[in-house]
Design a protein around this motif. Structure first.
Motif, PDB file in Angstrom:
ATOM      1  N   HIS A   1     -10.470   1.043   2.700  1.00  0.00           N
ATOM      2  CA  HIS A   1     -11.031   1.468   1.410  1.00  0.00           C
ATOM      3  C   HIS A   1     -12.551   1.617   1.536  1.00  0.00           C
ATOM      4  O   HIS A   1     -13.228   0.727   2.055  1.00  0.00           O
ATOM      5  CB  HIS A   1     -10.750   0.412   0.345  1.00  0.00           C
ATOM      6  CG  HIS A   1      -9.383   0.477  -0.254  1.00  0.00           C
ATOM      7  ND1 HIS A   1      -8.273  -0.074   0.337  1.00  0.00           N
ATOM      8  CD2 HIS A   1      -8.951   1.019  -1.425  1.00  0.00           C
ATOM      9  CE1 HIS A   1      -7.213   0.121  -0.442  1.00  0.00           C
ATOM     10  NE2 HIS A   1      -7.600   0.785  -1.509  1.00  0.00           N
TER      11      HIS A   1
ATOM     12  N   CYS B   1     -10.457   6.878   1.770  1.00  0.00           N
ATOM     13  CA  CYS B   1      -9.992   6.126   2.930  1.00  0.00           C
ATOM     14  C   CYS B   1     -10.777   6.550   4.159  1.00  0.00           C
ATOM     15  O   CYS B   1     -11.135   7.724   4.314  1.00  0.00           O
ATOM     16  CB  CYS B   1      -8.497   6.412   3.123  1.00  0.00           C
ATOM     17  SG  CYS B   1      -7.720   5.543   4.461  1.00  0.00           S
TER      18      CYS B   1
ATOM     19  N   ARG C   1      -6.238   1.794   7.194  1.00  0.00           N
ATOM     20  CA  ARG C   1      -6.723   2.717   6.156  1.00  0.00           C
ATOM     21  C   ARG C   1      -7.756   1.940   5.350  1.00  0.00           C
ATOM     22  O   ARG C   1      -7.404   1.201   4.427  1.00  0.00           O
ATOM     23  CB  ARG C   1      -5.552   3.179   5.289  1.00  0.00           C
ATOM     24  CG  ARG C   1      -4.447   3.867   6.074  1.00  0.00           C
ATOM     25  CD  ARG C   1      -3.121   3.778   5.359  1.00  0.00           C
ATOM     26  NE  ARG C   1      -2.010   4.165   6.215  1.00  0.00           N
ATOM     27  CZ  ARG C   1      -1.449   3.382   7.153  1.00  0.00           C
ATOM     28  NH1 ARG C   1      -1.903   2.147   7.340  1.00  0.00           N
ATOM     29  NH2 ARG C   1      -0.462   3.814   7.890  1.00  0.00           N
TER      30      ARG C   1
ATOM     31  N   PHE D   1      -6.283   9.154  -0.049  1.00  0.00           N
ATOM     32  CA  PHE D   1      -6.854   9.297   1.290  1.00  0.00           C
ATOM     33  C   PHE D   1      -8.311   9.766   1.241  1.00  0.00           C
ATOM     34  O   PHE D   1      -9.051   9.565   2.200  1.00  0.00           O
ATOM     35  CB  PHE D   1      -6.018  10.276   2.124  1.00  0.00           C
ATOM     36  CG  PHE D   1      -4.802   9.645   2.747  1.00  0.00           C
ATOM     37  CD1 PHE D   1      -4.932   8.700   3.756  1.00  0.00           C
ATOM     38  CD2 PHE D   1      -3.533   9.999   2.335  1.00  0.00           C
ATOM     39  CE1 PHE D   1      -3.814   8.106   4.343  1.00  0.00           C
ATOM     40  CE2 PHE D   1      -2.402   9.426   2.913  1.00  0.00           C
ATOM     41  CZ  PHE D   1      -2.548   8.468   3.920  1.00  0.00           C
TER      42      PHE D   1
ATOM     43  N   PHE E   1      -6.197   4.276  -3.796  1.00  0.00           N
ATOM     44  CA  PHE E   1      -5.273   4.540  -2.694  1.00  0.00           C
ATOM     45  C   PHE E   1      -5.090   6.038  -2.457  1.00  0.00           C
ATOM     46  O   PHE E   1      -4.021   6.482  -2.061  1.00  0.00           O
ATOM     47  CB  PHE E   1      -3.932   3.856  -2.959  1.00  0.00           C
ATOM     48  CG  PHE E   1      -3.978   2.361  -2.799  1.00  0.00           C
ATOM     49  CD1 PHE E   1      -3.748   1.776  -1.566  1.00  0.00           C
ATOM     50  CD2 PHE E   1      -4.287   1.552  -3.871  1.00  0.00           C
ATOM     51  CE1 PHE E   1      -3.813   0.398  -1.408  1.00  0.00           C
ATOM     52  CE2 PHE E   1      -4.347   0.172  -3.731  1.00  0.00           C
ATOM     53  CZ  PHE E   1      -4.113  -0.413  -2.486  1.00  0.00           C
TER      54      PHE E   1
ATOM     55  N   TYR F   1      -3.355   7.410  11.185  1.00  0.00           N
ATOM     56  CA  TYR F   1      -3.222   5.954  11.208  1.00  0.00           C
ATOM     57  C   TYR F   1      -1.913   5.469  11.814  1.00  0.00           C
ATOM     58  O   TYR F   1      -1.684   4.270  11.912  1.00  0.00           O
ATOM     59  CB  TYR F   1      -3.323   5.421   9.775  1.00  0.00           C
ATOM     60  CG  TYR F   1      -4.607   5.831   9.091  1.00  0.00           C
ATOM     61  CD1 TYR F   1      -5.769   5.085   9.243  1.00  0.00           C
ATOM     62  CD2 TYR F   1      -4.668   6.990   8.316  1.00  0.00           C
ATOM     63  CE1 TYR F   1      -6.952   5.467   8.636  1.00  0.00           C
ATOM     64  CE2 TYR F   1      -5.846   7.383   7.703  1.00  0.00           C
ATOM     65  CZ  TYR F   1      -6.990   6.619   7.872  1.00  0.00           C
ATOM     66  OH  TYR F   1      -8.154   7.006   7.266  1.00  0.00           O
TER      67      TYR F   1
ATOM     68  N   TRP G   1      -0.526   5.209   0.155  1.00  0.00           N
ATOM     69  CA  TRP G   1      -1.644   6.127   0.091  1.00  0.00           C
ATOM     70  C   TRP G   1      -1.157   7.543  -0.196  1.00  0.00           C
ATOM     71  O   TRP G   1      -0.085   7.942   0.261  1.00  0.00           O
ATOM     72  CB  TRP G   1      -2.419   6.091   1.412  1.00  0.00           C
ATOM     73  CG  TRP G   1      -3.143   4.805   1.627  1.00  0.00           C
ATOM     74  CD1 TRP G   1      -2.634   3.644   2.117  1.00  0.00           C
ATOM     75  CD2 TRP G   1      -4.512   4.542   1.312  1.00  0.00           C
ATOM     76  NE1 TRP G   1      -3.608   2.669   2.152  1.00  0.00           N
ATOM     77  CE2 TRP G   1      -4.776   3.200   1.666  1.00  0.00           C
ATOM     78  CE3 TRP G   1      -5.551   5.310   0.786  1.00  0.00           C
ATOM     79  CZ2 TRP G   1      -6.020   2.613   1.491  1.00  0.00           C
ATOM     80  CZ3 TRP G   1      -6.801   4.736   0.620  1.00  0.00           C
ATOM     81  CH2 TRP G   1      -7.032   3.397   0.973  1.00  0.00           C
TER      82      TRP G   1
ATOM     83  N   ASP H   1       0.829  -1.199   0.000  1.00  0.00           N
ATOM     84  CA  ASP H   1       0.000   0.000   0.000  1.00  0.00           C
ATOM     85  C   ASP H   1       0.867   1.254   0.000  1.00  0.00           C
ATOM     86  O   ASP H   1       1.897   1.325   0.667  1.00  0.00           O
ATOM     87  CB  ASP H   1      -0.891   0.034   1.237  1.00  0.00           C
ATOM     88  CG  ASP H   1      -2.009  -0.992   1.167  1.00  0.00           C
ATOM     89  OD1 ASP H   1      -1.989  -1.815   0.239  1.00  0.00           O
ATOM     90  OD2 ASP H   1      -2.890  -0.975   2.047  1.00  0.00           O
TER      91      ASP H   1
END
Length: 650
Positions: free
Chosen positions: A478, A506, A476, A503, A501, A469, A452, A450
């Motif tokens: 999805h 997220c 995080r 934010f 990906f 986070y 982001w 990942d």
């Protein structure tokens, strides 16, 4: 003997012609590089923005910049791009020691090509690099045909050690019968090495990547080479890209005959070109009167993709494109058995796979040119009427983050590949997301590590970023699942996968909630594959329930519930819209007060009327409330717990 292969006259003349034809452009770009902020303006704005985006993969302090803003001459964007490039590329030679460590690792896979004739006699030298566990990359003019390759070899460790003494060299024959391909126009040759996999694995390999953004005009490059067939040397960094052509790069650097086939690296030790020639350029006295040319890696890989190979050879080519580049294995101590290599690998490193090709993948890379995102399509389902995104009531519109590059209304919609997001700038989380899913053309992409990213179209302080986070049990999560928009051509599918990906897509979800398999996780799949679905298509709306009394944590209120509305067209041609709720309330209670203790309470999936989701979110779903099968039931105000997909009312 100290003979080195040289470019044939026809090809050398072609290089000289390209260098001469580009003199004016090259001189203009070199002039721009000398100006303050010139790095951001000496190359194509899209390439500059893509380079900055790729640099952000290596530098967490770098944020992407919209290329359209650079094209339009936006003062802030050009200044920001210039500041980033000046800080990272136009830096002093005070580099982190990691640069040298990366170079030492990359250089392990570079060797001297000993060119033989049909009688087995040594007739010249070149340079080559392993680019997969089995394949060696060099120039066509080094290995022009399989016969030459059959008589040649690759020699590793022809260099001095740190003590100044020669290292013991290791030579391997080449194996063109197993694999050989060459192209005179691109001056590239790729050949298998005849070696036991464990013996070759100790040298690792330098991965080739098709990703854009590896280099721009003004970037420094490093070449690891065997000049004139001599011991391995390095032309270290003080070598600059001065022109980018469709097929080639032009750069200044110290090379000699015998350097043909050398890998050209950027500062992140990614191969950006295959060196093949240097030609006189009298107008460039500042470059020693020489311009060097290398073949762009993207063009080499494009050539490979266009070829057709037998299955066993295609498997070898697939490993060149494989997403998991093998980390060059640590060199065992002298006399140590090969088994010690695997044992010495650092925790988390992946050993070289010698069984079969891994699945093709590519690291997350978000295209910084957001102009090509079409977003959610309300006409995607081809039903009796369009299915627009949920509508914000007038009182909520001022709370929506504005897409500052939007050219039409509503300006609060953020389009991505096959999905869109509406962001609540006050809560820094999504009001809602909307995605189109096509089960007929979906592409199954392996999940890469990942990475982001913030969306540059929205101020950073309106998005919940990495700080929320860090060092806690929050995932995080999805909202639009990463594979839901991944359909169509592989290029678009990959772009859509990577777009998830952001934010903006997220939301904080407790790891016990996010990582466990629940009915919630399979709702879209079940509707696609098992319901009375006419075209194997669905549109899905998802979001958190942004309640005013949600728990505050690090400047963000953590949602306790999440909602989803799944819409399809039945075989009878009618719309069907079903709503669902899921809670993580018990999991996040007390997160700020006692992060080491958690209440792992139950979480359940419920099918609820779409009207109930409207009431909870204050969003309007229009006529979808009438397309809800629960709307026609007497118990429409109740919630039905769903423990298995077969219980859904569709």
């Amino acid at each position: 003997m100290n003979s080195a292969t040289v470019l044939p006259p026809t090809q050398r003349n072609a290089v000289a012609a390209r260098v001469a034809d580009r003199s004016d452009q090259r001189l203009r770009r070199i002039g721009m590089l000398r100006e303050p902020g010139g790095l951001a303006q000496a190359d194509d704005p899209h390439r500059v923005a893509t380079r900055i985006d790729r640099l952000s993969r290596h530098r967490p302090d770098v944020q992407p910049i919209n290329p359209r803003a650079i094209v339009s001459g936006d003062t802030a964007a050009v200044a920001a791009a210039g500041a980033v490039l000046e800080r990272i590329i136009q830096t002093s030679d005070l580099l982190g020691v990691g640069y040298l460590e990366g170079g030492a690792t990359a250089a392990q896979a570079v060797g001297r090509v000993n060119i033989g004739d049909v009688h087995g006699r040594l007739v010249g030298y070149g340079t080559g690099s392993l680019v997969s566990p089995e394949l060696l990359l060099t120039n066509h003019h080094v290995l022009p045909d399989a016969g030459t390759a059959e008589s040649s070899s690759i020699e590793f460790d022809y260099q001095d050690g740190v003590d100044g003494r020669p290292r013991p060299t290791v030579s391997f024959a080449l194996d063109p019968a197993r694999f050989f391909v060459a192209d005179e126009t691109l001056d590239v040759a790729l050949v298998a090495v005849k070696a036991d996999p464990d013996d070759l694995a100790r040298f690792g390999f330098n991965r080739l990547t098709e990703s854009e953004g590896k280099v721009i005009v003004g970037d420094f490059v490093t070449i690891v080479q065997h000049p004139r067939g001599e011991k391995k040397q390095v032309a270290l960094r003080e070598n600059r890209i001065v022109d980018v052509l469709d097929l080639f790069l032009h750069y200044e650097t110290d090379t000699e005959p015998g350097s043909s086939g050398s890998p050209v690296f950027n500062d992140q030790w990614e191969i950006v070109a295959l060196h093949h020639a240097g030609v006189p350029a009298p107008a460039h006295g500042e470059m020693g009167g020489i311009v060097n040319e290398g073949v762009r890696v993207s063009q080499l890989l494009g050539f490979l993709r266009r070829q057709q190979f037998p299955p066993e050879q295609q498997a070898l080519v697939d490993r060149v494109f494989a997403g998991h580049a093998a980390v060059p294995a640590p060199r065992p101590a002298p006399g140590a058995p090969h088994q010690a290599v695997a044992q010495a690998m650092p925790v988390g490193a992946e050993p070289v796979d010698t069984v079969g090709p891994p699945a093709v993948g590519e690291a997350i890379q978000i295209d910084p040119d957001y102009a090509n995102r079409e977003g959610y399509d309300p006409n995607f389902l081809a039903g009796p009427e369009p299915v627009p995104m949920p509508n914000l009531p007038p009182r909520l519109v001022p709370l929506a983050a504005v897409n500052r590059v939007a050219t039409g209304a509503p300006r609060h919609v953020l389009p991505y590949h096959h999905f869109s997001v509406v962001l609540n700038k006050q809560r820094r989380l999504a009001f809602c997301t909307a995605v189109n899913i096509d089960g007929n053309t979906s592409v199954r992409l392996r999940r890469e590590p990942d990475r982001w990213s913030l969306d540059p179209r929205v101020p950073a302080d309106e998005q919940a970023g990495e700080e929320v986070y860090r060092d806690n049990p929050l995932d995080r999560g999805h909202l639009v699942r990463r594979l839901d928009p991944a359909w169509g051509t592989r290029t678009i599918a990959k772009g859509a996968n990577d777009d998830t990906f952001h934010f903006t897509n997220c939301t904080p979800q407790h790891k016990d909630f996010n990582q466990n398999r629940t009915t919630w996780a399979g709702l879209e799949d079940y509707v696609l594959e098992n319901a009375d679905n006419r075209d194997l298509k669905v549109s899905v709306f998802t979001g958190p329930v942004l309640a005013p009394d949600d728990h505050p944590y690090r400047g963000v209120q953590l949602p306790r519930q999440f909602w989803k509305v799944v819409v399809m067209v039945t075989r009878a041609g009618m719309l069907s819209a079903t709503g669902y709720l899921l809670s993580q309330e018990d999991l996040i209670r007390g997160l700020e007060l006692r992060p080491e203790e958690f209440d792992y309470g139950a979480y359940r999936t419920y099918q609820v009327p779409v009207r109930r989701i409207e009431n909870l979110t204050q969003l309007s779903f229009g006529t979808l409330t009438e397309a809800d099968p629960l709307n026609r039931l007497e118990a429409a105000t109740t919630a039905m717990e769903i423990t298995r997909p077969e219980q859904l009312t569709l």
